[in-house]
Motif scaffolding. Structure first.
Motif, mmCIF file in Angstrom:
data_model
loop_
_atom_site.group_PDB
_atom_site.id
_atom_site.type_symbol
_atom_site.label_atom_id
_atom_site.label_comp_id
_atom_site.label_asym_id
_atom_site.label_seq_id
_atom_site.Cartn_x
_atom_site.Cartn_y
_atom_site.Cartn_z
ATOM 1 N N ASP A 28 85.928 -117.499 -18.570
ATOM 2 C CA ASP A 28 86.447 -116.408 -19.925
ATOM 3 C C ASP A 28 85.194 -115.868 -20.544
ATOM 4 O O ASP A 28 85.374 -114.943 -21.263
ATOM 5 C CB ASP A 28 87.240 -117.146 -20.776
ATOM 6 N N ALA A 29 84.101 -116.329 -20.923
ATOM 7 C CA ALA A 29 83.234 -116.733 -20.993
ATOM 8 C C ALA A 29 82.005 -115.562 -20.921
ATOM 9 O O ALA A 29 81.647 -114.825 -21.417
ATOM 10 C CB ALA A 29 82.165 -117.729 -21.744
ATOM 11 N N MET A 30 81.917 -115.877 -19.410
ATOM 12 C CA MET A 30 81.005 -114.597 -18.967
ATOM 13 C C MET A 30 81.915 -113.353 -18.420
ATOM 14 O O MET A 30 81.297 -112.492 -19.162
ATOM 15 C CB MET A 30 81.580 -115.792 -17.381
ATOM 16 N N ARG A 31 83.703 -113.755 -18.508
ATOM 17 C CA ARG A 31 84.336 -112.117 -18.460
ATOM 18 C C ARG A 31 83.584 -111.509 -19.827
ATOM 19 O O ARG A 31 83.620 -110.235 -19.828
ATOM 20 C CB ARG A 31 85.618 -112.682 -18.186
ATOM 21 N N ALA A 32 83.932 -112.265 -21.111
ATOM 22 C CA ALA A 32 83.882 -111.770 -22.254
ATOM 23 C C ALA A 32 82.035 -110.671 -22.180
ATOM 24 O O ALA A 32 82.222 -110.476 -23.656
ATOM 25 C CB ALA A 32 83.848 -112.714 -23.502
ATOM 26 N N ALA A 33 80.888 -111.337 -21.543
ATOM 27 C CA ALA A 33 79.701 -111.442 -22.183
ATOM 28 C C ALA A 33 79.433 -109.731 -21.353
ATOM 29 O O ALA A 33 78.551 -109.339 -21.391
ATOM 30 C CB ALA A 33 79.141 -111.997 -21.807
ATOM 31 N N LEU A 34 81.033 -109.410 -20.436
ATOM 32 C CA LEU A 34 80.411 -108.245 -19.422
ATOM 33 C C LEU A 34 80.467 -107.563 -20.540
ATOM 34 O O LEU A 34 80.891 -107.334 -21.147
ATOM 35 C CB LEU A 34 80.575 -107.931 -18.725
ATOM 36 N N ARG A 35 79.035 -106.401 -19.975
ATOM 37 C CA ARG A 35 78.873 -104.623 -19.852
ATOM 38 C C ARG A 35 79.137 -104.116 -19.847
ATOM 39 O O ARG A 35 79.185 -104.078 -17.819
ATOM 40 C CB ARG A 35 77.701 -104.710 -20.789
ATOM 41 N N PRO A 36 79.486 -102.326 -20.023
ATOM 42 C CA PRO A 36 79.740 -101.317 -18.935
ATOM 43 C C PRO A 36 78.946 -100.896 -18.206
ATOM 44 O O PRO A 36 79.092 -101.046 -16.803
ATOM 45 C CB PRO A 36 80.334 -100.288 -20.034
ATOM 46 N N GLU A 37 77.932 -101.606 -18.845
ATOM 47 C CA GLU A 37 76.109 -101.328 -17.394
ATOM 48 C C GLU A 37 76.301 -102.374 -16.923
ATOM 49 O O GLU A 37 74.521 -102.425 -16.372
ATOM 50 C CB GLU A 37 75.283 -100.976 -18.987
ATOM 51 N N THR A 38 76.846 -103.690 -16.791
ATOM 52 C CA THR A 38 76.057 -104.831 -16.214
ATOM 53 C C THR A 38 75.933 -104.850 -14.820
ATOM 54 O O THR A 38 76.568 -104.043 -14.155
ATOM 55 C CB THR A 38 77.133 -106.301 -16.672
ATOM 56 N N THR A 39 75.241 -104.633 -14.911
ATOM 57 C CA THR A 39 75.128 -104.523 -12.792
ATOM 58 C C THR A 39 74.860 -106.227 -11.947
ATOM 59 O O THR A 39 75.319 -106.357 -10.693
ATOM 60 C CB THR A 39 73.416 -103.839 -12.938
ATOM 61 N N LEU A 40 74.326 -106.884 -12.839
ATOM 62 C CA LEU A 40 73.895 -108.307 -11.676
ATOM 63 C C LEU A 40 74.305 -109.478 -12.437
ATOM 64 O O LEU A 40 73.539 -109.644 -14.157
ATOM 65 C CB LEU A 40 72.583 -107.982 -11.631
ATOM 66 N N ILE A 41 74.485 -110.657 -11.749
ATOM 67 C CA ILE A 41 75.140 -112.085 -12.461
ATOM 68 C C ILE A 41 74.528 -112.883 -11.966
ATOM 69 O O ILE A 41 74.380 -112.849 -10.775
ATOM 70 C CB ILE A 41 76.172 -112.228 -12.982
ATOM 71 N N LEU A 42 73.067 -113.653 -13.237
ATOM 72 C CA LEU A 42 72.478 -114.541 -12.505
ATOM 73 C C LEU A 42 72.527 -115.476 -12.920
ATOM 74 O O LEU A 42 72.676 -115.682 -14.623
ATOM 75 C CB LEU A 42 70.522 -114.586 -12.607
ATOM 76 N N ILE A 43 72.795 -116.708 -11.898
ATOM 77 C CA ILE A 43 73.571 -118.064 -12.024
ATOM 78 C C ILE A 43 72.427 -118.916 -11.174
ATOM 79 O O ILE A 43 72.070 -118.959 -10.224
ATOM 80 C CB ILE A 43 74.509 -118.340 -11.992
ATOM 81 N N GLU A 44 72.692 -120.340 -11.934
ATOM 82 C CA GLU A 44 72.352 -121.797 -10.881
ATOM 83 C C GLU A 44 73.653 -123.065 -10.037
ATOM 84 O O GLU A 44 74.629 -122.828 -11.518
ATOM 85 C CB GLU A 44 71.396 -122.429 -11.238
ATOM 86 N N VAL A 45 73.687 -122.690 -9.128
ATOM 87 C CA VAL A 45 75.432 -123.640 -8.926
ATOM 88 C C VAL A 45 74.624 -124.758 -9.721
ATOM 89 O O VAL A 45 76.097 -125.008 -10.457
ATOM 90 C CB VAL A 45 75.251 -124.084 -7.409
ATOM 91 N N VAL A 46 73.961 -125.383 -9.687
ATOM 92 C CA VAL A 46 73.845 -126.605 -10.531
ATOM 93 C C VAL A 46 72.992 -126.238 -11.815
ATOM 94 O O VAL A 46 71.964 -125.776 -10.951
ATOM 95 C CB VAL A 46 73.709 -127.945 -10.269
#
Length: 391
Positions: free
Chosen positions: A132-150
């Motif tokens: 939910d926090a990740m979804r709320a942080a998205l913007r119309p211009e969001t192109t990429l999400i970068l994460i680490e598994v751990v």
């Protein structure tokens, strides 16, 4: 004496072939004719021209990692951060927005916070364990999400399934750093991630004598962009490092399993010691993401353990000095156990307030467990803890 050409060319022919991949440090490769070179650049035939554009040792290593990760056409580059850079600068444009996990490697965070914004690329961070926090942080211009598994270094486990669904729903690229977990625990591309990143320097090579990265993408157009950016900006991998890393991969499974078993034992041991405020290890029931880790990582906990002393910098200094024999070094994945203090190394560029918000106190340590005898390793940590208590 009759003069001879400096480079007459070619290895002597033979009926046999080498069992070990030869080290091929040549910077340039000669073609038979302009037509032959045109055919090579046009993709009609395969070959090499200039090492910045690719060389045999890098390709051999890349194909081995491809096989481990279920990837196609992965690219080996000069470091883990070179792989991150190829993704962020090779695929993003001014006006784009990238959403990063809020607990990334320190230099990845720095790139998001300082380097990308000055190039016109907006960034923000959110908790990848909270969809939910990740979804709320998205913007119309969001192109990429970068994460680490751990996450590095607090070992939180990302909600991979939720993030994959979110990225598909919003038509956003999902880039996953699999350095800590490796394909032994999870294969993100097969789950649905778009881009995969490794610091080969760490567990994959495994001997602290190599600096390399790896990046792969599912889509051929993305792979071409990554390759072109890496070649243009000179993110070239050393043939010698590639050769050493291939050697390291031969023992990867054995090293991973041994280090993981010792890491579990160390985590359980530390949890019962006076002066230890908390221990973080994914398979422990007191880990905040224990249930997710069990399913996502197929029961693996990997080789990283983090813990926090209940006192500050004085206790941290005393612990490091007392744990004689464990290298205090900002790295991971070596055959020997290494100890890292994020506040003074990987995350030192963050403000004290931001480090505190991530739980990175002066008493926080990250351990990369190696291949030592487990009982001997526990004894060394006990000496460090006793020194910390006396500080």
């Amino acid at each position: 004496m009759k003069p001879t050409l400096i480079r007459p060319g070619g290895l002597p022919p033979g009926a046999q072939h080498a069992v070990v991949t030869p080290l091929m440090p040549s910077v340039v490769y000669a073609a038979d004719s302009p037509d032959a070179l045109d055919a090579q650049y046009g993709g009609v035939v395969e070959g090499y021209t200039y090492a910045r554009e690719g060389h045999p040792n890098a390709d051999v290593l890349a194909r081995r990692i491809d096989a481990m990760e279920g990837a196609t056409g992965g690219l080996v580059v000069g470091s883990g951060m070179a792989a991150v850079t190829a993704v962020l600068l090779g695929l993003l444009e001014s006006g784009d927005h990238v959403l990063g996990g809020d607990q990334l490697y320190g230099r990845s965070l720095r790139m998001l916070k300082e380097d990308l914004p000055r190039l016109g690329i907006a960034t923000s961070q959110a908790d990848p364990t909270d969809i939910d926090a990740m979804r709320a942080a998205l913007r119309p211009e969001t192109t990429l999400i970068l994460i680490e598994v751990v996450s590095n270094p607090t070992l939180r486990v990302a909600d991979m399934n939720g993030l994959i669904e979110l990225a598909r729903e919003k038509n956003i690229l999902l880039a996953v750093d699999n350095t800590f977990t490796t394909p032994r625990a999870i294969r993100p591309l097969e789950m649905g991630a778009d881009i995969l990143i490794h610091s080969v320097t760490k567990l994959m090579a495994g001997h602290s004598d190599v600096t390399l990265g790896y990046v792969a993408a599912k889509d051929e157009a993305l792979r071409r962009k990554l390759y072109d950016f890496a070649v243009t900006t000179g993110l070239t991998a050393s043939p010698f490092d590639c050769w050493l890393a291939e050697r390291g991969l031969m023992s990867f499974d054995l090293r991973f399993d041994r280090a993981e078993a010792t890491a579990q034992r160390l985590a359980d041991h530390l949890a019962g010691q006076a002066g230890v405020k908390r221990v973080l290890y994914p398979t422990r029931v007191d880990h905040p993401d224990h249930a997710r880790a069990q399913g996502l990582l197929q029961g693996h906990g990997c080789n990283m353990v983090s813990f926090e002393l209940d006192r500050g910098r004085d206790a941290a200094n005393a612990f490091v000095k007392g744990a004689d024999g464990v290298a205090f070094a900002p790295t991971l994945g070596d055959v020997g156990t290494t100890l890292s203090h994020p506040a003074s190394s990987s995350h030192r560029s963050l403000t004290p307030a931001l480090r505190a918000s991530l739980g990175l106190t002066e008493g926080f340590f990250r351990v990369s467990v190696g291949l030592e005898d487990p009982a001997a390793l526990l004894a060394v940590f006990d000496k460090g803890l006793e020194a910390a208590r006396q500080a």
